[in-house]
Write a protein that holds these residues in place. Sequence first.
Motif, PDB file in Angstrom:
ATOM      1  N   GLU A 147     -20.997  10.794  49.304  1.00 43.23           N
ATOM      2  CA  GLU A 147     -21.106  10.987  50.753  1.00 43.23           C
ATOM      3  C   GLU A 147     -21.869   9.824  51.381  1.00 43.23           C
ATOM      4  O   GLU A 147     -22.937   9.430  50.914  1.00 43.23           O
ATOM      5  N   GLU A 148     -21.305   9.283  52.418  1.00 40.44           N
ATOM      6  CA  GLU A 148     -21.912   8.196  53.198  1.00 40.44           C
ATOM      7  C   GLU A 148     -22.236   6.969  52.368  1.00 40.44           C
ATOM      8  O   GLU A 148     -23.171   6.221  52.675  1.00 40.44           O
ATOM      9  N   THR A 149     -21.456   6.741  51.316  1.00 40.22           N
ATOM     10  CA  THR A 149     -21.600   5.493  50.554  1.00 40.22           C
ATOM     11  C   THR A 149     -20.634   4.491  51.164  1.00 40.22           C
ATOM     12  O   THR A 149     -19.426   4.708  51.189  1.00 40.22           O
ATOM     13  N   ALA A 150     -21.220   3.379  51.629  1.00 41.41           N
ATOM     14  CA  ALA A 150     -20.388   2.389  52.328  1.00 41.41           C
ATOM     15  C   ALA A 150     -19.876   1.342  51.357  1.00 41.41           C
ATOM     16  O   ALA A 150     -20.390   1.182  50.257  1.00 41.41           O
ATOM     17  N   THR A 151     -18.867   0.625  51.789  1.00 41.12           N
ATOM     18  CA  THR A 151     -18.379  -0.521  51.037  1.00 41.12           C
ATOM     19  C   THR A 151     -18.458  -1.742  51.945  1.00 41.12           C
ATOM     20  O   THR A 151     -18.517  -1.622  53.156  1.00 41.12           O
ATOM     21  N   GLY A 152     -18.466  -2.923  51.357  1.00 46.29           N
ATOM     22  CA  GLY A 152     -18.525  -4.131  52.181  1.00 46.29           C
ATOM     23  C   GLY A 152     -19.355  -5.194  51.511  1.00 46.29           C
ATOM     24  O   GLY A 152     -20.049  -4.933  50.536  1.00 46.29           O
ATOM     25  N   LYS A 153     -19.262  -6.413  52.061  1.00 42.04           N
ATOM     26  CA  LYS A 153     -19.938  -7.527  51.386  1.00 42.04           C
ATOM     27  C   LYS A 153     -20.754  -8.353  52.357  1.00 42.04           C
ATOM     28  O   LYS A 153     -20.555  -9.560  52.463  1.00 42.04           O
ATOM     29  N   SER A 154     -21.633  -7.742  53.082  1.00 44.76           N
ATOM     30  CA  SER A 154     -22.409  -8.551  54.016  1.00 44.76           C
ATOM     31  C   SER A 154     -23.850  -8.771  53.568  1.00 44.76           C
ATOM     32  O   SER A 154     -24.625  -9.370  54.255  1.00 44.76           O
ATOM     33  N   MET A 155     -24.171  -8.276  52.413  1.00 42.48           N
ATOM     34  CA  MET A 155     -25.536  -8.415  51.914  1.00 42.48           C
ATOM     35  C   MET A 155     -25.564  -9.488  50.830  1.00 42.48           C
ATOM     36  O   MET A 155     -24.839  -9.397  49.854  1.00 42.48           O
ATOM     37  N   TRP A 160     -28.951  -9.566  55.332  1.00 42.12           N
ATOM     38  CA  TRP A 160     -27.685  -9.313  56.003  1.00 42.12           C
ATOM     39  C   TRP A 160     -27.108 -10.652  56.417  1.00 42.12           C
ATOM     40  O   TRP A 160     -27.771 -11.444  57.080  1.00 42.12           O
ATOM     41  N   THR A 161     -25.918 -10.943  55.979  1.00 42.18           N
ATOM     42  CA  THR A 161     -25.335 -12.255  56.283  1.00 42.18           C
ATOM     43  C   THR A 161     -24.392 -12.212  57.477  1.00 42.18           C
ATOM     44  O   THR A 161     -24.084 -13.218  58.057  1.00 42.18           O
ATOM     45  N   ARG A 162     -23.900 -11.057  57.803  1.00 44.47           N
ATOM     46  CA  ARG A 162     -22.979 -10.963  58.943  1.00 44.47           C
ATOM     47  C   ARG A 162     -23.275  -9.718  59.750  1.00 44.47           C
ATOM     48  O   ARG A 162     -23.749  -8.725  59.219  1.00 44.47           O
ATOM     49  N   SER A 163     -22.967  -9.783  61.006  1.00 47.24           N
ATOM     50  CA  SER A 163     -23.144  -8.597  61.830  1.00 47.24           C
ATOM     51  C   SER A 163     -21.918  -7.696  61.667  1.00 47.24           C
ATOM     52  O   SER A 163     -20.883  -8.134  61.176  1.00 47.24           O
ATOM     53  N   THR A 164     -22.077  -6.460  62.049  1.00 47.07           N
ATOM     54  CA  THR A 164     -20.908  -5.588  62.038  1.00 47.07           C
ATOM     55  C   THR A 164     -20.433  -5.419  63.476  1.00 47.07           C
ATOM     56  O   THR A 164     -21.174  -4.927  64.321  1.00 47.07           O
ATOM     57  N   GLU A 165     -19.253  -5.897  63.732  1.00 43.43           N
ATOM     58  CA  GLU A 165     -18.725  -5.875  65.100  1.00 43.43           C
ATOM     59  C   GLU A 165     -17.309  -5.333  65.086  1.00 43.43           C
ATOM     60  O   GLU A 165     -16.558  -5.566  64.147  1.00 43.43           O
ATOM     61  N   LEU A 166     -16.955  -4.679  66.156  1.00 37.80           N
ATOM     62  CA  LEU A 166     -15.561  -4.273  66.295  1.00 37.80           C
ATOM     63  C   LEU A 166     -14.714  -5.532  66.479  1.00 37.80           C
ATOM     64  O   LEU A 166     -15.247  -6.533  66.919  1.00 37.80           O
ATOM     65  N   PRO A 167     -13.438  -5.588  66.127  1.00 32.44           N
ATOM     66  CA  PRO A 167     -12.589  -4.440  65.826  1.00 32.44           C
ATOM     67  C   PRO A 167     -12.734  -3.856  64.421  1.00 32.44           C
ATOM     68  O   PRO A 167     -12.332  -2.718  64.212  1.00 32.44           O
ATOM     69  N   ALA A 168     -13.252  -4.587  63.410  1.00 32.45           N
ATOM     70  CA  ALA A 168     -13.424  -3.956  62.097  1.00 32.45           C
ATOM     71  C   ALA A 168     -14.770  -4.369  61.532  1.00 32.45           C
ATOM     72  O   ALA A 168     -15.154  -5.525  61.614  1.00 32.45           O
ATOM     73  N   HIS A 169     -15.503  -3.419  60.986  1.00 34.04           N
ATOM     74  CA  HIS A 169     -16.818  -3.721  60.419  1.00 34.04           C
ATOM     75  C   HIS A 169     -16.675  -4.283  59.004  1.00 34.04           C
ATOM     76  O   HIS A 169     -15.771  -3.901  58.275  1.00 34.04           O
ATOM     77  N   TRP A 325     -13.258   1.295  63.340  1.00 33.12           N
ATOM     78  CA  TRP A 325     -14.080   0.226  62.766  1.00 33.12           C
ATOM     79  C   TRP A 325     -13.660  -0.172  61.350  1.00 33.12           C
ATOM     80  O   TRP A 325     -14.266  -1.025  60.731  1.00 33.12           O
ATOM     81  N   VAL A 326     -12.623   0.479  60.834  1.00 28.98           N
ATOM     82  CA  VAL A 326     -12.260   0.291  59.427  1.00 28.98           C
ATOM     83  C   VAL A 326     -11.205  -0.811  59.282  1.00 28.98           C
ATOM     84  O   VAL A 326     -10.290  -0.906  60.099  1.00 28.98           O
ATOM     85  N   PRO A 327     -11.330  -1.685  58.240  1.00 28.31           N
ATOM     86  CA  PRO A 327     -10.342  -2.749  58.042  1.00 28.31           C
ATOM     87  C   PRO A 327      -8.913  -2.207  58.080  1.00 28.31           C
ATOM     88  O   PRO A 327      -8.607  -1.167  57.497  1.00 28.31           O
ATOM     89  N   ARG A 328      -8.070  -2.929  58.760  1.00 22.64           N
ATOM     90  CA  ARG A 328      -6.720  -2.422  59.057  1.00 22.64           C
ATOM     91  C   ARG A 328      -5.854  -2.229  57.818  1.00 22.64           C
ATOM     92  O   ARG A 328      -5.032  -1.329  57.774  1.00 22.64           O
ATOM     93  N   ASN A 329      -6.014  -3.099  56.800  1.00 22.53           N
ATOM     94  CA  ASN A 329      -5.137  -2.928  55.627  1.00 22.53           C
ATOM     95  C   ASN A 329      -5.410  -1.597  54.932  1.00 22.53           C
ATOM     96  O   ASN A 329      -4.497  -0.945  54.433  1.00 22.53           O
ATOM     97  N   TYR A 330      -6.684  -1.171  54.944  1.00 19.86           N
ATOM     98  CA  TYR A 330      -7.009   0.126  54.338  1.00 19.86           C
ATOM     99  C   TYR A 330      -6.358   1.247  55.145  1.00 19.86           C
ATOM    100  O   TYR A 330      -5.770   2.177  54.597  1.00 19.86           O
ATOM    101  N   LEU A 331      -6.454   1.135  56.460  1.00 19.95           N
ATOM    102  CA  LEU A 331      -5.891   2.188  57.316  1.00 19.95           C
ATOM    103  C   LEU A 331      -4.365   2.244  57.211  1.00 19.95           C
ATOM    104  O   LEU A 331      -3.778   3.329  57.215  1.00 19.95           O
ATOM    105  N   VAL A 332      -3.740   1.084  57.127  1.00 22.02           N
ATOM    106  CA  VAL A 332      -2.266   1.071  57.050  1.00 22.02           C
ATOM    107  C   VAL A 332      -1.808   1.710  55.740  1.00 22.02           C
ATOM    108  O   VAL A 332      -0.833   2.464  55.708  1.00 22.02           O
ATOM    109  N   GLN A 333      -2.541   1.449  54.661  1.00 23.45           N
ATOM    110  CA  GLN A 333      -2.197   2.108  53.394  1.00 23.45           C
ATOM    111  C   GLN A 333      -2.285   3.631  53.543  1.00 23.45           C
ATOM    112  O   GLN A 333      -1.470   4.370  53.008  1.00 23.45           O
TER     113      GLN A 333
END
Length: 430
Positions: A147-155, A160-169, A325-333
Motif C-alpha cells: 500500500e502506497e509504495t511508489a515507483t520512480g527514479k528521482s532520488m 531529489w533530482t527532479r520535481s514531480t510535475e504534471l502531466p506525469a510524475h 499523474w501516471v506515466p501514459r504507457n502504464y495507463l495505456v497498458q
Amino acid sequence: MSEVYNWQIGRSMKYQYPEAHPDSQFAFVFNINRCIACQTCSMACRSTWTFSKGQEHMWWNNVETKPYGGYPRNWDIRLLDMLEKENPGGQEWRGPRGDAKESAPYGEFKGKTIFEAAEKYVGPESPVRVLGHTPTDDEWHSPNIHEETATGKSMEKGQWTRSTELPAHDIWFFYLQRLCNHCTYPACLAACPRQAIYKRPEDGIVLVDEKRCRGYRKCVAACPYKKPMYRPTTRTTEKCVGCYPRIEGKDPALSPDGVPLETRCMASCPGRIRLQGLVDVDKKGEWKPDATNPIQYLVRERKVALPLYPQFGTEPNGFYIPPRWVPRNYLVQMFGPGVETALEQYCCPDRELLAVLQLFRTTQEIIFRYEVEKGKKVAEIEVTLPSGVKKTQEIYNDTVIGYNKLGKEAVRTTVEEPTFERPSIHVNSI
Ligand code: SF4
Ligand code: SF4
C-alpha cells in the motif's frame, strides 16, 4: 466456440457461447483521481457479505496500490506475461482512436484475448477454455500489500533530482478499486464445466448457483480479474453478487418505492469516486444510445471513463477515469488506447462534463437520467492540458439533477460546493 462482437476491442472474437444479452446492464464508473484509499468500500462489502467462516480471505471489493500492489498478488502481471508468451510481440492495438466509430471507440485490438490465446495453449492444465492461472494460497494472503509504495527514479544519493510535475510524475502510485465487472462475456461463466455461473437477463449481474457448483475452481483460474473466490468450508466458489437485493429495490427501509439502489461499496464511498448505473442494452449487446444516462454519457458519449484491461476480452462493465499523474504507457497498458482522449477532457472539463462529475456518490438511488440547469459564471482559469495545449476553462455554477427509475428527482447539486456558516452558538471555545 461462437463469434461474438466486443465493442471494447473493436472486433468480433471467439467465445464459449453464442451472443445473449440482458435488457439492462449493471455498470459503474470510478474516478481514480479522487480515491483516498480509506477502504470504506471494502469494509462495507465485507460486513454485508463475507464475514463468515471460510470467507476470511474474501474481499469481493478491494482497493490496491498500483504498480506493486495486487489482490491476489500479481494477478494482472502474470496474465499479461502469459498472453505475451502465447502471442509474442502481437498484443497490439491498431486503427483509429478517440473519435473512432461507435462500434470501435478505442480502435481495434489485434492481439489475442484470453479466449483466443487458450486455443493453442499447452500447459499442465490444458486443454483450457480460457487462458488463466490459479493463484496460490500465499498470493491471496496479503490483500493490501505494498500500500502506497511508489515507483520512480528521482532520488539519487539521497537527493531529489527532479520535481514531480504534471502531466506525469516521475515518482508515482495510484489506488485501483476493484470488484467483479459483471462482464458481458464472463470468463468465469465460459470456463465452468458445471454451467453453475449465469448472467441475469434483467440486469446482467453474474451469479454463481451454489447448488450446482462443485468447487472445481475453473472460474478462479479463468477470471482475468480474479474475482471468484473459493470457500473451503463449503467447497464452492463465491463472488460479488452486485448487491442484487438493492438493485431490485427490495430494501423497504431505504427504497419504499422499490427504486434500484446503489451497491453497498458504491453507496459508502466518502471519496465520492463512484457512480453506479444500469444501462439499456439491445439484442446485439450494444448500449442503446442515451446520453442523458450519466454512465452512458461518461463512457460512450464523452469517452472519459475506460474499461480495465479491455484487451483481455471479457468486455468488463466497470469503467475508470484514469489517474492524471501516471506515466501514459502504464495507463495505456491498463486502460487501452483511449487514455489520451480521456485525460485531455478530464483535465479541462467543459460545462456539461463538470456538472455530471458532481453526481458521483450523491444519492443511494441509482440515477437513470440527468439534467443540467444553467447557472452563473463563477471563474475562469488557465489550464495546460496533458498534450501541452493551453486552454481557458470557464466554470459555471450549474445545477445538476439526477432522476431515479421512476423519473423522480433523486438528487440536486451544484458545481460550486455550498458553504455553511457555523452559528455562534456552536463556536468552538477551546
Ligand atoms: S470508499 Fe471510495 S475513497 Fe474509500 S477506498 Fe473505497 S473507492 Fe476509495
Ligand atoms: S470480473 Fe471475473 S468473476 Fe466477474 S463476471 Fe468478469 S470474469 Fe466473471
